[in-house]
Enzyme design. Structure first.
Site, PDB file in Angstrom:
ATOM      1  N   CYS A  15      -0.709   7.759   7.805  1.00 56.76           N
ATOM      2  CA  CYS A  15      -2.088   7.582   7.354  1.00 56.76           C
ATOM      3  C   CYS A  15      -2.986   7.232   8.548  1.00 56.76           C
ATOM      4  O   CYS A  15      -2.543   6.602   9.510  1.00 56.76           O
ATOM      5  CB  CYS A  15      -2.157   6.469   6.306  1.00 56.76           C
ATOM      6  SG  CYS A  15      -1.361   6.901   4.743  1.00 56.76           S
ATOM      7  N   CYS A  21       8.393   3.050   5.653  1.00 55.09           N
ATOM      8  CA  CYS A  21       7.325   2.857   4.672  1.00 55.09           C
ATOM      9  C   CYS A  21       7.868   2.684   3.262  1.00 55.09           C
ATOM     10  O   CYS A  21       7.134   2.327   2.349  1.00 55.09           O
ATOM     11  CB  CYS A  21       6.369   4.048   4.706  1.00 55.09           C
ATOM     12  SG  CYS A  21       7.133   5.617   4.246  1.00 55.09           S
ATOM     13  N   CYS A  49      -3.213   3.615   9.879  1.00 59.01           N
ATOM     14  CA  CYS A  49      -1.931   3.009  10.258  1.00 59.01           C
ATOM     15  C   CYS A  49      -1.224   3.756  11.382  1.00 59.01           C
ATOM     16  O   CYS A  49      -0.051   3.484  11.665  1.00 59.01           O
ATOM     17  CB  CYS A  49      -1.015   2.930   9.041  1.00 59.01           C
ATOM     18  SG  CYS A  49      -1.727   2.032   7.656  1.00 59.01           S
ATOM     19  N   CYS A 101       0.831  -1.201   0.000  1.00 61.30           N
ATOM     20  CA  CYS A 101       0.000   0.000   0.000  1.00 61.30           C
ATOM     21  C   CYS A 101       0.869   1.256   0.000  1.00 61.30           C
ATOM     22  O   CYS A 101       0.627   2.197  -0.763  1.00 61.30           O
ATOM     23  CB  CYS A 101      -0.937  -0.011   1.209  1.00 61.30           C
ATOM     24  SG  CYS A 101      -2.127   1.341   1.237  1.00 61.30           S
ATOM     25  N   CYS A 102       1.893   1.299   0.850  1.00 60.51           N
ATOM     26  CA  CYS A 102       2.805   2.445   0.888  1.00 60.51           C
ATOM     27  C   CYS A 102       3.533   2.611  -0.446  1.00 60.51           C
ATOM     28  O   CYS A 102       3.806   3.737  -0.872  1.00 60.51           O
ATOM     29  CB  CYS A 102       3.823   2.276   2.009  1.00 60.51           C
ATOM     30  SG  CYS A 102       3.178   2.559   3.668  1.00 60.51           S
TER      31      CYS A 102
END
Length: 249
Positions: free
Chosen positions: A205, A233, A208, A116-117
């Site tokens: 985020c 990340c 997270c 995702c990162c």
């Protein structure tokens, strides 16, 4: 700048103040590009505008689409406070849609945060840094002892630069502590994210990030469901390589 030697810069400026390091970096490159997300970065913006003309200070932020509402308001407050442009970068919508369509909105809880990162942060950063000679970060050694303990005030960024287009990363706050950051913020009335007043120390985020408890390290509030030893990340992936290899920087 192919002739710039980070090792020589470290030898000359390692014991300098962050302001002196930024001044030396500006003299070497004639510009300063700063990535902006947290309290450290606003301290750097404040300092950079004291050593370089506003037109030579370029500030960008990564909007992952998953930030806290307070963070969006914070970006606007910094823009207005300093009267600067902030280049807000977004992830590729097709890549985000593909990830969400295949794995849902919270795949990172199951698969880890790197994918995702990689889409929401690393890819937009790579685009923004392409062709740049230098960027300035708010990294500190004490932020993450597991991955940033060998951080230097200047280093080649091999993750985003190349032999053909070398990229230098300047880390003026390498030796500062969180206490020194917040002393500066209070002393010079620097804007900060109101989430800090609610126990958030390292802010990323919304899904997270969570507040830290007394006695917890600041990075324990990030990706808390994962192994504590590698809290990066992907924006500073070279820290992981350096830690694993034992090489400095």
């Amino acid at each position: 700048m192919a002739s710039f030697d980070p090792n020589h810069f470290v030898l000359e400026h390692d014991q300098d103040t962050p302001k002196e390091i930024l001044c030396a970096a500006y003299q070497a490159f004639g510009e300063l590009t700063l990535s902006f997300s947290g309290a450290e970065d606003v301290v750097l913006i404040d300092l950079a505008l004291k050593v370089a003309p506003k037109e030579a200070v370029h500030v960008f932020a990564l909007d992952t689409g998953r930030l806290h509402p307070e963070t969006y308001a914070f970006i606007e407050r910094v823009r207005e406070h300093y009267g600067i442009a902030i280049d807000v970068r977004f992830p590729d919508p097709e890549a985000v849609q593909r990830l969400v369509g295949e794995k849902g909105l919270f795949s990172f809880f199951r698969d880890g945060h790197q994918e995702c990162c990689g889409i929401r942060k690393v890819a937009p950063l790579r685009t923004r840094l392409k062709g740049l000679p230098v960027w300035v970060t708010g990294q500190r050694r004490d932020q993450s002892p597991g991955t940033r303990s060998s951080l230097q005030v200047a280093e080649h960024d091999h993750a985003f630069g190349s032999e053909e287009s070398p990229l230098v990363k300047i880390n003026p706050l390498t030796h500062w502590s969180s206490e020194e950051i917040w002393t500066y913020i209070r002393m010079f009335d620097v804007p900060y994210n109101p989430l800090h007043e609610r126990g958030f120390v390292s802010i990323g985020c919304e899904p997270c990030t969570r507040p830290t408890l007394p006695g917890q390290h600041e990075r324990e509030g990030r990706w808390w469901w994962e192994d504590q030893s590698g809290k990066e990340c992907g924006l500073h992936a070279t820290n992981l390589h350096s830690t694993n290899s034992g090489a400095p920087g």
